[in-house]
Write a protein that holds these residues in place. Structure first.
Motif, PDB file in Angstrom:
ATOM      1  N   MET A  72      55.219  60.387  -6.762  1.00  0.00           N
ATOM      2  CA  MET A  72      54.908  59.976  -5.393  1.00  0.00           C
ATOM      3  C   MET A  72      53.460  60.266  -5.030  1.00  0.00           C
ATOM      4  SD  MET A  72      58.122  60.638  -3.015  1.00  0.00           S
ATOM      5  CE  MET A  72      59.746  60.309  -3.602  1.00  0.00           C
ATOM      6  N   GLU A  73      52.942  61.398  -5.471  1.00  0.00           N
ATOM      7  CA  GLU A  73      51.543  61.711  -5.197  1.00  0.00           C
ATOM      8  C   GLU A  73      50.611  60.715  -5.874  1.00  0.00           C
ATOM      9  OE1 GLU A  73      51.318  65.860  -6.283  1.00  0.00           O
ATOM     10  OE2 GLU A  73      51.712  66.492  -4.216  1.00  0.00           O
ATOM     11  N   GLU A  74      50.981  60.255  -7.071  1.00  0.00           N
ATOM     12  CA  GLU A  74      50.190  59.223  -7.748  1.00  0.00           C
ATOM     13  C   GLU A  74      50.251  57.906  -6.973  1.00  0.00           C
ATOM     14  OE1 GLU A  74      51.860  59.170 -11.687  1.00  0.00           O
ATOM     15  OE2 GLU A  74      50.708  60.933 -12.324  1.00  0.00           O
ATOM     16  N   ASP A  75      51.432  57.550  -6.472  1.00  0.00           N
ATOM     17  CA  ASP A  75      51.576  56.342  -5.654  1.00  0.00           C
ATOM     18  C   ASP A  75      50.731  56.432  -4.392  1.00  0.00           C
ATOM     19  OD1 ASP A  75      53.343  55.264  -7.462  1.00  0.00           O
ATOM     20  OD2 ASP A  75      55.148  55.675  -6.277  1.00  0.00           O
ATOM     21  N   ILE A  76      50.755  57.593  -3.762  1.00  0.00           N
ATOM     22  CA  ILE A  76      49.965  57.799  -2.550  1.00  0.00           C
ATOM     23  C   ILE A  76      48.482  57.618  -2.859  1.00  0.00           C
ATOM     24  CG2 ILE A  76      49.163  59.563  -0.912  1.00  0.00           C
ATOM     25  CD1 ILE A  76      52.088  60.567  -0.812  1.00  0.00           C
ATOM     26  N   GLN A  77      48.033  58.154  -3.973  1.00  0.00           N
ATOM     27  CA  GLN A  77      46.618  58.029  -4.349  1.00  0.00           C
ATOM     28  C   GLN A  77      46.231  56.561  -4.540  1.00  0.00           C
ATOM     29  OE1 GLN A  77      44.858  60.806  -4.066  1.00  0.00           O
ATOM     30  NE2 GLN A  77      43.098  59.480  -4.244  1.00  0.00           N
ATOM     31  N   LYS A  78      47.119  55.788  -5.177  1.00  0.00           N
ATOM     32  CA  LYS A  78      46.856  54.355  -5.360  1.00  0.00           C
ATOM     33  C   LYS A  78      46.774  53.641  -4.015  1.00  0.00           C
ATOM     34  CE  LYS A  78      49.154  54.069  -9.841  1.00  0.00           C
ATOM     35  NZ  LYS A  78      50.386  53.664 -10.535  1.00  0.00           N
ATOM     36  N   GLU A  79      47.656  53.995  -3.110  1.00  0.00           N
ATOM     37  CA  GLU A  79      47.645  53.359  -1.797  1.00  0.00           C
ATOM     38  C   GLU A  79      46.419  53.768  -0.987  1.00  0.00           C
ATOM     39  OE1 GLU A  79      51.488  53.746   0.037  1.00  0.00           O
ATOM     40  OE2 GLU A  79      52.408  52.511  -1.514  1.00  0.00           O
ATOM     41  N   ILE A  80      45.957  54.983  -1.161  1.00  0.00           N
ATOM     42  CA  ILE A  80      44.723  55.414  -0.492  1.00  0.00           C
ATOM     43  C   ILE A  80      43.544  54.594  -0.997  1.00  0.00           C
ATOM     44  CG2 ILE A  80      43.054  57.325  -0.322  1.00  0.00           C
ATOM     45  CD1 ILE A  80      45.505  59.213  -0.114  1.00  0.00           C
ATOM     46  N   GLU A  81      43.499  54.340  -2.292  1.00  0.00           N
ATOM     47  CA  GLU A  81      42.439  53.497  -2.857  1.00  0.00           C
ATOM     48  C   GLU A  81      42.506  52.083  -2.281  1.00  0.00           C
ATOM     49  OE1 GLU A  81      39.859  54.544  -4.677  1.00  0.00           O
ATOM     50  OE2 GLU A  81      40.729  56.541  -4.417  1.00  0.00           O
ATOM     51  N   GLN A  82      43.729  51.568  -2.110  1.00  0.00           N
ATOM     52  CA  GLN A  82      43.888  50.236  -1.524  1.00  0.00           C
ATOM     53  C   GLN A  82      43.417  50.230  -0.069  1.00  0.00           C
ATOM     54  OE1 GLN A  82      44.812  47.389  -3.150  1.00  0.00           O
ATOM     55  NE2 GLN A  82      44.180  46.405  -1.263  1.00  0.00           N
ATOM     56  N   ILE A  83      43.714  51.301   0.657  1.00  0.00           N
ATOM     57  CA  ILE A  83      43.258  51.406   2.046  1.00  0.00           C
ATOM     58  C   ILE A  83      41.733  51.383   2.103  1.00  0.00           C
ATOM     59  CG2 ILE A  83      43.071  52.991   4.013  1.00  0.00           C
ATOM     60  CD1 ILE A  83      45.987  53.795   3.460  1.00  0.00           C
ATOM     61  N   LYS A  84      41.088  52.096   1.192  1.00  0.00           N
ATOM     62  CA  LYS A  84      39.619  52.109   1.164  1.00  0.00           C
ATOM     63  C   LYS A  84      39.069  50.704   0.957  1.00  0.00           C
ATOM     64  CE  LYS A  84      39.088  56.796  -0.694  1.00  0.00           C
ATOM     65  NZ  LYS A  84      38.676  57.569  -1.885  1.00  0.00           N
ATOM     66  N   ARG A  85      39.665  49.966  -0.006  1.00  0.00           N
ATOM     67  CA  ARG A  85      39.217  48.587  -0.259  1.00  0.00           C
ATOM     68  C   ARG A  85      39.464  47.698   0.959  1.00  0.00           C
ATOM     69  NH1 ARG A  85      41.426  49.865  -5.338  1.00  0.00           N
ATOM     70  NH2 ARG A  85      43.411  48.889  -4.821  1.00  0.00           N
ATOM     71  N   ASP A  86      40.632  47.855   1.576  1.00  0.00           N
ATOM     72  CA  ASP A  86      40.954  47.033   2.736  1.00  0.00           C
ATOM     73  C   ASP A  86      40.070  47.363   3.931  1.00  0.00           C
ATOM     74  OD1 ASP A  86      42.853  45.596   1.401  1.00  0.00           O
ATOM     75  OD2 ASP A  86      44.583  46.593   2.294  1.00  0.00           O
ATOM     76  N   ARG A  87      39.742  48.646   4.098  1.00  0.00           N
ATOM     77  CA  ARG A  87      38.859  49.010   5.222  1.00  0.00           C
ATOM     78  C   ARG A  87      37.483  48.363   5.055  1.00  0.00           C
ATOM     79  NH1 ARG A  87      41.022  54.360   6.944  1.00  0.00           N
ATOM     80  NH2 ARG A  87      42.403  53.683   8.617  1.00  0.00           N
ATOM     81  N   LEU A  88      36.988  48.311   3.831  1.00  0.00           N
ATOM     82  CA  LEU A  88      35.708  47.626   3.592  1.00  0.00           C
ATOM     83  C   LEU A  88      35.828  46.134   3.903  1.00  0.00           C
ATOM     84  CD1 LEU A  88      34.580  49.333   0.253  1.00  0.00           C
ATOM     85  CD2 LEU A  88      33.562  49.624   2.523  1.00  0.00           C
ATOM     86  N   LEU A  89      36.942  45.549   3.552  1.00  0.00           N
ATOM     87  CA  LEU A  89      37.187  44.142   3.820  1.00  0.00           C
ATOM     88  C   LEU A  89      37.288  43.886   5.325  1.00  0.00           C
ATOM     89  CD1 LEU A  89      37.662  41.529   2.240  1.00  0.00           C
ATOM     90  CD2 LEU A  89      40.107  42.037   2.320  1.00  0.00           C
ATOM     91  N   ILE A  90      37.973  44.766   6.031  1.00  0.00           N
ATOM     92  CA  ILE A  90      38.087  44.651   7.485  1.00  0.00           C
ATOM     93  C   ILE A  90      36.703  44.775   8.131  1.00  0.00           C
ATOM     94  CG2 ILE A  90      38.961  45.808   9.562  1.00  0.00           C
ATOM     95  CD1 ILE A  90      41.479  46.492   7.859  1.00  0.00           C
ATOM     96  N   GLN A  91      35.905  45.723   7.649  1.00  0.00           N
ATOM     97  CA  GLN A  91      34.558  45.885   8.196  1.00  0.00           C
ATOM     98  C   GLN A  91      33.726  44.635   7.945  1.00  0.00           C
ATOM     99  OE1 GLN A  91      33.304  48.782   9.993  1.00  0.00           O
ATOM    100  NE2 GLN A  91      31.989  47.078  10.553  1.00  0.00           N
ATOM    101  N   GLU A  92      33.872  44.052   6.772  1.00  0.00           N
ATOM    102  CA  GLU A  92      33.151  42.823   6.452  1.00  0.00           C
ATOM    103  C   GLU A  92      33.570  41.695   7.398  1.00  0.00           C
ATOM    104  OE1 GLU A  92      32.505  39.867   2.612  1.00  0.00           O
ATOM    105  OE2 GLU A  92      33.481  41.800   2.313  1.00  0.00           O
ATOM    106  N   ALA A  93      34.855  41.622   7.702  1.00  0.00           N
ATOM    107  CA  ALA A  93      35.340  40.607   8.636  1.00  0.00           C
ATOM    108  C   ALA A  93      34.788  40.849  10.032  1.00  0.00           C
ATOM    109  CB  ALA A  93      36.868  40.616   8.663  1.00  0.00           C
TER     110      ALA A  93
END
Length: 159
Positions: A72-93
């Motif tokens: 679960m901690e590994e899954d959480i880490q992957k999702e945190i990485e996805q959040i970082k990518r999405d936040r950059l995408l949201i900022q770009e938008a």
């Protein structure tokens, strides 16, 4: 941004800007599960001290809990990485907008996850005016995404 992402932004800007929220909710649920497994581990280790004859069975329960926590901690880490990518995408938008007030409203809401009351205080607007500006910002960002799509598509004229 890709053409697909611009299209998504055009069709449903609010959903596009809320994309991190889903990951954050899943992370919170997984953190609760991890806490549950940790509680199980602690209750099992208390049992070990009381009855040493069952140590083998109890230790396998501890191993199972520990393994589940690690996964679960590994899954959480992957999702945190996805959040970082999405936040950059949201900022770009959000950066597609020319109006600074509209950008601030969207950043406050979708990047910093502020409540409407907090945003209204920050921008020194009434609550209702803040909501109206938010609606305007969503329309503007959708329009800017349409313009960006049109600028990417080559036009050919058949004679």
């Amino acid at each position: 941004m890709t053409l697909e992402q611009l299209t998504e932004l055009t069709e449903d800007p609010k959903n596009f800007l809320n994309r991190c929220k889903h990951y954050e909710q899943r992370i919170k649920l997984k953190q609760k599960q991890i806490q549950h497994y940790r509680d199980l581990e602690y209750s099992v280790t208390a049992t070990i001290k009381e009855a040493s004859a069952y140590t083998r069975t109890v230790s396998s329960k501890i191993e199972n809990c520990s393994t589940a926590i690690i996964v679960m901690e590994e899954d959480i880490q992957k999702e945190i990485e996805q959040i970082k990518r999405d936040r950059l995408l949201i900022q770009e938008a959000i950066n597609l907008l020319d109006n600074e007030d509209l950008r601030q409203i969207l950043e406050a809401r979708y990047i910093y996850e502020m409540k409407w009351e907090e945003i209204a205080l920050l921008l020194e607007h009434s609550y209702r005016w803040t909501l109206r500006l938010h609606g305007k910002a969503l329309k503007n960002i959708s329009q800017k995404a349409k313009e960006a799509i049109l600028s990417h598509i080559p036009v050919s004229y058949d004679l």
